[in-house]
Design a protein around this motif. Structure first.
Motif, mmCIF file in Angstrom:
data_model
loop_
_atom_site.group_PDB
_atom_site.id
_atom_site.type_symbol
_atom_site.label_atom_id
_atom_site.label_comp_id
_atom_site.label_asym_id
_atom_site.label_seq_id
_atom_site.Cartn_x
_atom_site.Cartn_y
_atom_site.Cartn_z
ATOM 1 N N GLU A 1 0.833 -1.210 0.000
ATOM 2 C CA GLU A 1 0.000 0.000 0.000
ATOM 3 C C GLU A 1 0.865 1.256 0.000
ATOM 4 N N LEU A 2 1.950 1.220 0.752
ATOM 5 C CA LEU A 2 2.877 2.354 0.749
ATOM 6 C C LEU A 2 3.534 2.502 -0.618
ATOM 7 N N ARG A 3 3.924 1.396 -1.227
ATOM 8 C CA ARG A 3 4.541 1.436 -2.547
ATOM 9 C C ARG A 3 3.600 2.071 -3.565
ATOM 10 N N ALA A 4 2.302 1.782 -3.429
ATOM 11 C CA ALA A 4 1.318 2.357 -4.354
ATOM 12 C C ALA A 4 1.160 3.861 -4.159
ATOM 13 N N ARG A 5 1.559 4.345 -2.978
ATOM 14 C CA ARG A 5 1.401 5.772 -2.681
ATOM 15 C C ARG A 5 2.709 6.548 -2.801
ATOM 16 N N ILE A 6 3.726 5.933 -3.377
ATOM 17 C CA ILE A 6 5.029 6.583 -3.463
ATOM 18 C C ILE A 6 4.954 7.892 -4.244
ATOM 19 N N GLY A 7 3.954 8.006 -5.125
ATOM 20 C CA GLY A 7 3.819 9.226 -5.914
ATOM 21 C C GLY A 7 2.891 10.252 -5.313
ATOM 22 N N ASP A 8 2.279 9.952 -4.157
ATOM 23 C CA ASP A 8 1.386 10.922 -3.517
ATOM 24 C C ASP A 8 2.160 12.147 -3.094
ATOM 25 N N LYS A 9 1.580 13.320 -3.309
ATOM 26 C CA LYS A 9 2.212 14.559 -2.872
ATOM 27 C C LYS A 9 2.178 14.672 -1.351
ATOM 28 N N SER A 10 3.308 15.029 -0.780
ATOM 29 C CA SER A 10 3.330 15.335 0.645
ATOM 30 C C SER A 10 3.155 16.831 0.855
ATOM 31 N N ARG A 11 3.453 17.621 -0.187
ATOM 32 C CA ARG A 11 3.256 19.057 -0.155
ATOM 33 C C ARG A 11 3.308 19.555 -1.593
ATOM 34 N N SER A 12 2.798 20.747 -1.859
ATOM 35 C CA SER A 12 2.662 21.252 -3.213
ATOM 36 C C SER A 12 3.996 21.521 -3.876
ATOM 37 N N ASP A 13 5.018 21.850 -3.095
ATOM 38 C CA ASP A 13 6.328 22.133 -3.672
ATOM 39 C C ASP A 13 7.292 20.978 -3.435
ATOM 40 N N GLY A 14 6.744 19.764 -3.386
ATOM 41 C CA GLY A 14 7.557 18.592 -3.099
ATOM 42 C C GLY A 14 8.605 18.348 -4.159
ATOM 43 N N PRO A 15 9.611 17.559 -3.851
ATOM 44 C CA PRO A 15 10.711 17.290 -4.775
ATOM 45 C C PRO A 15 10.211 16.578 -6.022
ATOM 46 N N ARG A 16 10.789 16.912 -7.176
ATOM 47 C CA ARG A 16 10.390 16.306 -8.430
ATOM 48 C C ARG A 16 11.544 15.481 -8.995
ATOM 49 N N VAL A 17 11.201 14.323 -9.504
ATOM 50 C CA VAL A 17 12.191 13.460 -10.120
ATOM 51 C C VAL A 17 11.813 13.299 -11.579
ATOM 52 N N SER A 18 12.706 13.674 -12.498
ATOM 53 C CA SER A 18 12.401 13.626 -13.915
ATOM 54 C C SER A 18 13.084 12.451 -14.574
ATOM 55 N N GLY A 19 12.386 11.851 -15.539
ATOM 56 C CA GLY A 19 12.953 10.734 -16.270
ATOM 57 C C GLY A 19 13.836 11.195 -17.416
ATOM 58 N N GLY A 20 13.949 12.509 -17.612
ATOM 59 C CA GLY A 20 14.783 13.047 -18.682
ATOM 60 C C GLY A 20 13.981 13.276 -19.940
ATOM 61 N N GLY A 21 14.529 14.040 -20.883
ATOM 62 C CA GLY A 21 13.836 14.316 -22.136
ATOM 63 C C GLY A 21 12.539 15.037 -21.905
ATOM 64 N N LEU B 1 9.048 11.707 -0.415
ATOM 65 C CA LEU B 1 10.273 11.233 0.233
ATOM 66 C C LEU B 1 10.000 10.569 1.572
ATOM 67 N N ALA B 2 8.937 10.981 2.263
ATOM 68 C CA ALA B 2 8.609 10.366 3.547
ATOM 69 C C ALA B 2 8.221 8.901 3.349
ATOM 70 N N VAL B 3 7.411 8.635 2.323
ATOM 71 C CA VAL B 3 7.012 7.259 2.021
ATOM 72 C C VAL B 3 8.223 6.456 1.571
ATOM 73 N N ASP B 4 9.046 7.053 0.714
ATOM 74 C CA ASP B 4 10.248 6.377 0.219
ATOM 75 C C ASP B 4 11.180 6.007 1.370
ATOM 76 N N ALA B 5 11.359 6.923 2.322
ATOM 77 C CA ALA B 5 12.237 6.662 3.466
ATOM 78 C C ALA B 5 11.692 5.530 4.327
ATOM 79 N N LEU B 6 10.361 5.491 4.503
ATOM 80 C CA LEU B 6 9.765 4.429 5.312
ATOM 81 C C LEU B 6 9.909 3.080 4.620
ATOM 82 N N LEU B 7 9.734 3.053 3.300
ATOM 83 C CA LEU B 7 9.911 1.805 2.554
ATOM 84 C C LEU B 7 11.336 1.274 2.708
ATOM 85 N N ARG B 8 12.301 2.180 2.618
ATOM 86 C CA ARG B 8 13.698 1.767 2.779
ATOM 87 C C ARG B 8 13.961 1.260 4.197
ATOM 88 N N HIS B 9 13.325 1.888 5.178
ATOM 89 C CA HIS B 9 13.515 1.466 6.571
ATOM 90 C C HIS B 9 12.907 0.085 6.792
#
Length: 299
Positions: free
Chosen positions: A69-89, A98-106
């Motif tokens: 369930e956390l993995r499915a929410r990895i793209g949920d916004k935690s805030r409007s100016d949250g960090p963006r990751v681009s695939g390029g092009g 990042l909060a969800v990502d950090a918990l998944l790693r933990h």
């Protein structure tokens, strides 16, 4: 993460000791002496009492689902100016929580590190999985099947990470490296089977909190005996409903025989409430029937 280790638990001559969860023990008893609330953990020969051992098993059973369930929410916004990751092009940027990502790693770190220790003790082969997600699920299954081996592990150095804002809570024996720019510290500390149980319970609770599965507190309709306000609550925590009721206004607490008497009064109040609601529903239906009859039977 806790700094409690099995070697710090006081053991009597018979081998009995307090459950490692302390005041949060699921089988704790609470009494009031001289106006003071005293909580005593269950006595056990293992790291955790039977009730908390079962709780760890339940958490291990639920963790894979919470992880997904956390993995499915990895793209949920935690805030409007949250960090963006681009695939390029010309690929549109993806919002990464990042909060969800950090918990998944933990979760990966905790589950897989304990899986490794249990495999070594039990003489199993190393875990083989195609992905980290699959490895985590497999690890939870193994730890549940060998929970007594897990909870009986002796102290050994293990590696953990912690946010620098919580550095003051590091275990006393912690040694490691601080990464100020990244904002975290990596350290080694001696951990036992008791720590394994505590870590897994805390991890399960963090997942529930992150996913918004808030505790279901039980609010009573019976007024407080002290302040006469309807503000009595029985808290819901990781060990289930608390063994006491607290007034959220005057902070009066109900334990033991007072709690039993209060819950009897609450049950009677709930029965009266249902009777009133049934009576009101009957009156409403009667009025509706009369209104329909007044229009010649047509609604």
């Amino acid at each position: 993460m806790t700094d409690l280790t099995y070697s710090r638990i006081e053991v009597d001559d018979d081998g009995l000791h307090d459950c490692a969860r302390g005041d949060h023990c699921a089988a704790r008893t609470t009494t009031v002496e001289a106006g003071q609330r005293i909580t005593v953990p269950a006595q056990t020969y293992r790291a955790l009492c039977d009730a908390d051992r079962t709780h760890v098993l339940n958490c291990l059973d639920e963790l894979p689902g919470l992880y997904s369930e956390l993995r499915a929410r990895i793209g949920d916004k935690s805030r409007s100016d949250g960090p963006r990751v681009s695939g390029g092009g010309k690929t549109a940027p993806v919002i990464l929580n990042l909060a969800v990502d950090a918990l998944l790693r933990h979760i990966n770190t905790v589950v897989l590190s304990w899986d490794e220790r249990v495999r070594v003790v039990a003489g199993f082969s190393d875990l083989a999985a195609a992905t980290t997600d699959t490895a985590t699920t497999t690890g939870c299954v193994l730890l549940a099947r060998h929970v007594d081996t897990l909870l009986g592990l002796p102290a050994e150095p293990m590696s953990r990470r912690r946010d620098l804002t919580q550095a003051e809570h590091l275990p006393l024996d912690a040694t490691g490296l601080v990464h100020p720019e990244a904002g975290w510290v990596e350290y080694n500390t001696n951990l036992t089977g008791a720590d394994a149980g505590l870590e897994l319970l805390a991890l399960h609770h963090r997942c529930l909190r992150m996913l918004g599965h808030t505790p279901q507190h039980h609010d009573l309709i019976t007024p407080c005996w002290e302040c006469d306000e309807r503000s009595l609550r029985r808290h819901d925590g990781t060990a289930g409903l608390a063994d006491h009721v607290e007034c959220m206004r005057c902070r009066e607490q109900y334990l033991g025989s007072r709690l039993s008497a209060l819950m009897v009064e609450e049950e009677q109040a709930q029965l009266r409430k249902r009777d009133r609601e049934a009576q009101q529903e009957g009156q409403r239906r009667q009025v509706l029937h009369s209104s329909v009859a007044g229009f010649g039977g047509r609604p």
